[in-house]
Design a protein around this motif. Structure first.
Motif, short mmCIF file in Angstrom:
data_model
loop_
_atom_site.label_atom_id
_atom_site.label_comp_id
_atom_site.label_asym_id
_atom_site.label_seq_id
_atom_site.Cartn_x
_atom_site.Cartn_y
_atom_site.Cartn_z
N ILE A 131 3.54 -4.01 3.46
CA ILE A 131 4.59 -3.14 2.94
C ILE A 131 3.95 -1.81 2.56
O ILE A 131 2.99 -1.78 1.79
N VAL A 132 4.49 -0.74 3.12
CA VAL A 132 3.97 0.60 2.84
C VAL A 132 5.07 1.38 2.13
O VAL A 132 6.16 1.58 2.66
N SER A 133 4.77 1.81 0.92
CA SER A 133 5.74 2.55 0.13
C SER A 133 5.54 4.05 0.30
O SER A 133 4.42 4.52 0.48
N MET A 163 0.85 -1.19 0.00
CA MET A 163 0.00 0.00 0.00
C MET A 163 0.88 1.23 0.00
O MET A 163 1.98 1.22 0.56
N GLN A 164 0.41 2.29 -0.62
CA GLN A 164 1.13 3.55 -0.59
C GLN A 164 0.89 4.26 0.74
O GLN A 164 -0.13 4.04 1.41
N ALA A 165 1.83 5.09 1.12
CA ALA A 165 1.69 5.87 2.34
C ALA A 165 0.40 6.68 2.30
O ALA A 165 0.05 7.25 1.26
N GLY A 166 -0.29 6.69 3.43
CA GLY A 166 -1.56 7.38 3.53
C GLY A 166 -2.76 6.51 3.26
O GLY A 166 -3.90 6.91 3.53
N GLY A 167 -2.51 5.33 2.74
CA GLY A 167 -3.60 4.41 2.42
C GLY A 167 -4.04 3.59 3.61
O GLY A 167 -3.58 3.80 4.74
N SER A 168 -4.94 2.66 3.34
CA SER A 168 -5.52 1.83 4.40
C SER A 168 -5.46 0.36 4.02
O SER A 168 -5.53 0.01 2.84
#
Length: 123
Positions: A120-122, A12-17
Motif C-alpha cells: 500500500i502506497v499512500s 509506504m509513503q509515495a516516493g519511498g522504497s
C-alpha cells in the motif's frame, strides 16, 4: 510440490522504497522463469517483472527504471526492489515460478504461485 513464500510488503509513503522477497522450496529440480505479478482492486493480475535463470529481465513499462528484479539460483529466491513508489503501485504482489519438481514421485513442470503480499502506497 513447490511452495513460494513472499515477504516484504507493507505500507509506504509515495516516493519511498520497499523490497519484496520470495523463497521457493520443495523437491525442486530447476526453476526457469521467476516473476512478480500484481493485482490491484478491481483489476486483472498483471506482470510486473520477470527474470530467467540466465538473468534476462523483463519489466512492465510502468515500473521500468523504478523497480529491479533479481534472483539467487542457488537459494531459489527472487527479489523485487521497488523505488520511487507511487499510489498506483498499490496492489497485492504475487511471486511466480516456472519450476520442474518431483510431485508424488513424478517429475512435473508447472507454474507455481505464492499467497501474495500487500503493498500500500499512500500519497
Amino acid at each position: 510440490q513447490v511452495q513460494l513464500v513472499e515477504s516484504g510488503g507493507g505500507l509506504m509513503q509515495a516516493g519511498g522504497s520497499l523490497r519484496l522477497s520470495c523463497a521457493a522450496s520443495g523437491r525442486i529440480v530447476s526453476i526457469n522463469t521467476m516473476g512478480w505479478y500484481r493485482q490491484a482492486p478491481g483489476k486483472q493480475r498483471e506482470l510486473v517483472a520477470s527474470i530467467t535463470s540466465g538473468g534476462s529481465t523483463n519489466y512492465d513499462s510502468s515500473v521500468e527504471g523504478r523497480f529491479t528484479i533479481s534472483r539467487d539460483n542457488v537459494k531459489n529466491t527472487v527479489h523485487l526492489q521497488m523505488n520511487s513508489l507511487s499510489p498506483e503501485d498499490t496492489a497485492v504482489y504475487y511471486c511466480n515460478a516456472d519450476a520442474t519438481a518431483w510431485v508424488v514421485g513424478l517429475l512435473k513442470k508447472s507454474a507455481y504461485w505464492g499467497q501474495g503480499t500487500q503493498v500500500i502506497v499512500s500519497s
